[in-house]
Design an enzyme around this catalytic site. Structure first.
Site, short mmCIF file in Angstrom:
data_model
loop_
_atom_site.label_atom_id
_atom_site.label_comp_id
_atom_site.label_asym_id
_atom_site.label_seq_id
_atom_site.Cartn_x
_atom_site.Cartn_y
_atom_site.Cartn_z
N GLY A 164 0.85 -1.19 0.00
CA GLY A 164 0.00 0.00 0.00
C GLY A 164 0.88 1.24 0.00
O GLY A 164 2.08 1.15 0.25
N LEU A 165 0.25 2.37 -0.26
CA LEU A 165 1.00 3.63 -0.32
C LEU A 165 1.69 3.94 1.00
O LEU A 165 1.27 3.44 2.05
CB LEU A 165 0.03 4.78 -0.64
N SER A 166 2.70 4.77 0.94
CA SER A 166 3.35 5.24 2.17
C SER A 166 2.29 5.96 3.02
O SER A 166 1.55 6.81 2.50
CB SER A 166 4.48 6.20 1.78
N GLY A 167 2.19 5.60 4.27
CA GLY A 167 1.21 6.23 5.16
C GLY A 167 -0.16 5.58 5.12
O GLY A 167 -1.09 6.04 5.79
N SER A 168 -0.31 4.51 4.35
CA SER A 168 -1.64 3.87 4.26
C SER A 168 -1.98 3.12 5.55
O SER A 168 -3.16 2.90 5.84
CB SER A 168 -1.70 2.94 3.05
N GLY A 169 -0.96 2.70 6.30
CA GLY A 169 -1.25 2.02 7.58
C GLY A 169 -0.58 0.67 7.76
O GLY A 169 -0.87 -0.06 8.71
N LYS A 170 0.37 0.34 6.89
CA LYS A 170 1.02 -0.98 6.94
C LYS A 170 1.71 -1.23 8.29
O LYS A 170 1.50 -2.26 8.93
CB LYS A 170 2.05 -1.12 5.80
N SER A 193 5.94 -1.81 -2.13
CA SER A 193 5.95 -2.82 -3.21
C SER A 193 4.88 -2.50 -4.26
O SER A 193 3.89 -3.21 -4.36
CB SER A 193 5.82 -4.23 -2.65
P1 ADP Z 1 2.84 2.91 6.34
O1 ADP Z 1 3.57 1.90 7.18
O2 ADP Z 1 1.87 2.28 5.38
O3 ADP Z 1 3.75 3.89 5.69
P2 ADP Z 1 2.00 3.99 8.89
O4 ADP Z 1 1.39 2.83 9.61
O5 ADP Z 1 3.40 4.39 9.26
O6 ADP Z 1 1.89 3.77 7.33
O7 ADP Z 1 1.07 5.27 9.09
C1 ADP Z 1 -0.33 5.20 8.96
C2 ADP Z 1 -0.98 6.39 9.67
O8 ADP Z 1 -2.38 6.35 9.41
C3 ADP Z 1 -0.80 6.32 11.18
O9 ADP Z 1 -0.60 7.62 11.67
C4 ADP Z 1 -2.15 5.75 11.65
O10 ADP Z 1 -2.47 6.17 12.95
C5 ADP Z 1 -3.09 6.36 10.64
N1 ADP Z 1 -4.35 5.60 10.46
C6 ADP Z 1 -5.58 6.15 10.46
N2 ADP Z 1 -6.53 5.22 10.31
C7 ADP Z 1 -5.88 4.02 10.21
C8 ADP Z 1 -6.34 2.69 10.05
N3 ADP Z 1 -7.64 2.39 9.96
N4 ADP Z 1 -5.42 1.68 10.00
C9 ADP Z 1 -4.10 1.98 10.07
N5 ADP Z 1 -3.60 3.23 10.22
C10 ADP Z 1 -4.49 4.26 10.29
#
Ligand code: ADP
Length: 208
Positions: free
Chosen positions: A36-42, A110
């Site tokens: 998933g995109l950067s910041g998507s929640g992985k 990815s």
């Molecule tokens: P990634 O690893 O994909 O780059 P991050 O997990 O570091 O993303 O960041 C995701 C951000 O989105 C966090 O600040 C998290 O609190 C927020 N967020 C909001 N809603 C959700 C959700 N339903 N599931 C996961 N993260 C979420």
């Protein structure tokens, strides 16, 4: 003294295999591949998933940019060639963890089907559980957890996934989580339930 070429060297004969490790840990290993995109929640989901699995006695390992890009892959950049090599090495490292019986949770953008197929082929389809952590570019830009979206918008980052480099959504993921439609806790719960069900269904060892 010579040994026949067909003989397995005694040292190799003694190395324990995946099944031995799985029996030892009372778990079957799987690879959970978050895309998933950067910041998507992985990462957020991976951390929650790991905690919940640990509570239930499962041994896990998270692989992400922090422990891969700074170590084994620190000589790689973001050209197409390097992105491919990055994923190839990640998949090979994941395979080592799987062979050790450890449930491995990977958090990598990815971005293309091709690159994820490369990982799937190295690891083996049966062990590869693709989780599509789905949030729109606009949503991720609003969150901008690491300040990358601002930099990309200002032209400080080139080939940024979702802006000037493609993100191809998985066509048939094991699971899709739309993180803008739920809380982080709800996302974690959904993934935990799906993974636990799968682990129990596929289990070849005595259940936890
Ligand atoms: P990634 O690893 O994909 O780059 P991050 O997990 O570091 O993303 O960041 C995701 C951000 O989105 C966090 O600040 C998290 O609190 C927020 N967020 C909001 N809603 C959700 C959700 N339903 N599931 C996961 N993260 C979420």
């Amino acid at each position: 003294m010579t040994t026949k070429a067909t003989n397995i060297h005694p040292v190799f004969d003694r190395i324990l295999g995946r099944e031995d490790k799985e029996q030892f840990l009372h778990q079957n290993s799987k690879l959970i591949w978050m895309t998933g995109l950067s910041g998507s929640g992985k990462t957020t989901i991976a951390i929650g998933l790991e905690k919940e699995l640990q509570k239930r006695g499962y041994l896990t390992q998270i692989l992400d940019g922090d422990n891969i890009r700074t170590g084994i892959n620190k000589n790689l950049g973001f050209s197409d060639e390097d992105r491919t090599e990055n994923i190839r090495r990640i998949a090979e490292v994941s395979k080592l963890f799987l062979n050790c019986g450890i449930i491995t949770i990977n958090c990598f953008v990815s971005p293309t089907i091709e690159i994820r197929d490369l990982a799937k082929n190295i690891v083996g389809e049966e062990d590869f559980l693709e989780v599509y952590v789905n949030a729109s570019y606009q949503e991720c830009e609003k969150r901008d957890v690491k300040g990358l979206y601002k930099k990309a918008r200002n032209g400080e980052i080139k080939n940024f996934t979702g802006l000037d480099a493609p993100f191809e959504a998985p066509e048939n993921p094991f699971l899709e989580i739309k993180t803008s439609e739920m809380t982080p806790e709800e996302s974690v719960e959904k993934v935990v339930n799906a993974i636990l069900t799968k682990l129990i269904k596929d289990s070849k060892v005595e259940n936890k």
